[in-house]
Design an enzyme around this catalytic site. Structure first.
Site, PDB file in Angstrom:
ATOM      1  N   SER A 110      14.221  -4.733 -26.928  1.00  0.00           N
ATOM      2  CA  SER A 110      14.316  -5.074 -28.329  1.00  0.00           C
ATOM      3  C   SER A 110      14.244  -3.654 -29.128  1.00  0.00           C
ATOM      4  CB  SER A 110      13.385  -6.032 -28.575  1.00  0.00           C
ATOM      5  OG  SER A 110      13.193  -6.847 -29.950  1.00  0.00           O
ATOM      6  N   HIS A 244      14.021 -14.478 -26.179  1.00  0.00           N
ATOM      7  CA  HIS A 244      13.973 -13.035 -26.522  1.00  0.00           C
ATOM      8  C   HIS A 244      12.972 -12.256 -25.563  1.00  0.00           C
ATOM      9  CE1 HIS A 244      14.259  -9.621 -29.026  1.00  0.00           C
ATOM     10  NE2 HIS A 244      12.984  -9.301 -29.210  1.00  0.00           N
TER      11      HIS A 244
END
Length: 273
Positions: A110, A244
């Site tokens: 990320s 995610h």
């Protein structure tokens, strides 16, 4: 848990200063590793997030993991969080200069993927051969733009957004004392990555490997695959089930993929060297 916070004494360049020991954590030292994987955490994340991956890769006897600890969290919580992503990337770059006696692979998840990309560009401006490769996890390519303003939300809305990604244990975000402690740094991380605009530069020379979740609300597989545009070297791409934080549910697959990417980077670099 024992943590080696050394900075590579004796590495090329004479090793970094004692201050840099705050940045680099070596949970599982490996004698004469073929390569080192530098793991850079997500927004709000800490070096310990990568502890299980460090243990698994160290068990192969070939790969050593260095985990990066950003300012403003855990044992660095009394330090101000970074004002910008370039400032954070510069700190990481300086800390890693003492570890280049072994091939370095930069791996970020990320926000960490954006930092890894910027650090890779810094190293490539200095010399060829560093890094050996870049692994981007759970992040769209720098050339794919999304307007994101999570950092501007009120506290409750902001925390709801963080909870929705399942990256921070919900019980921690339900503890008011812990929230007061981590919220400023967490919001600063979001601000840094959401306001960052990469400066135009030539593509990386090192190979790039990408891993992403097939149900990630923050990046589609197509947006992740666009990392191909950012290297003149080899490109590798893998989609795993999950959102995610697919890494939490597929640690073995992620560890295997990292090992495969490191081996591929080594072969590709040897072939073109």
């Amino acid at each position: 848990m024992s943590t080696d916070r050394s900075t590579g004494t004796g590495a090329r360049g004479g090793g970094a200063g004692a201050r840099d020991s705050l940045w680099v954590r070596r949970f599982h030292p490996v004698e004469a590793p073929a390569a080192r994987v530098v793991c850079l955490p997500h927004a709000g994340g800490s070096a310990s997030f990568f502890f299980p991956f460090s243990a698994a890769l160290a068990a192969t006897g070939r790969v050593e993991v260095l985990s990066v600890q950003y300012p403003g969290r855990q044992d660095r919580r009394d330090e101000p969080p970074p004002a910008s992503l370039p400032e954070l990337a510069d700190g990481v770059h300086r800390a890693l200069r003492g570890w280049t006696d072994r091939p370095l692979v930069l791996m970020g998840h990320s926000m960490g993927a954006v930092i890894a990309y910027e650090v890779a560009r810094m190293f490539e401006r200095e010399a060829d051969g560093v890094p050996l490769g870049l692994i981007a996890s759970g992040r769209r390519a720098p050339s794919v733009h999304r307007v994101e303003t999570v950092h501007r939300l009120g506290d409750e809305e902001f925390l709801d957004e963080v909870r929705s990604l399942s990256g921070t244990a919900s019980r921690l975000l339900d503890d008011e004392e812990i929230v007061r402690m981590i919220l400023p740094g967490l919001r600063a991380d979001y601000r840094a990555v959401e306001t960052h605009e990469p400066a135009p530069e030539p593509p990386l020379r090192c190979p790039v490997g990408v891993i992403t979740g097939d149900a990630d609300p923050r990046v589609t597989p197509e947006e992740a695959q666009a990392w191909r545009r950012h290297t003149t070297g080899g490109f590798h791409f893998r989609v795993l089930p999950g959102g995610h934080f697919y890494l939490n549910d597929h640690q073995a697959s992620v560890t295997d993929t990292i090992g495969e990417y490191v081996a591929a980077f080594t072969k590709e670099t040897t072939a073109t060297g």
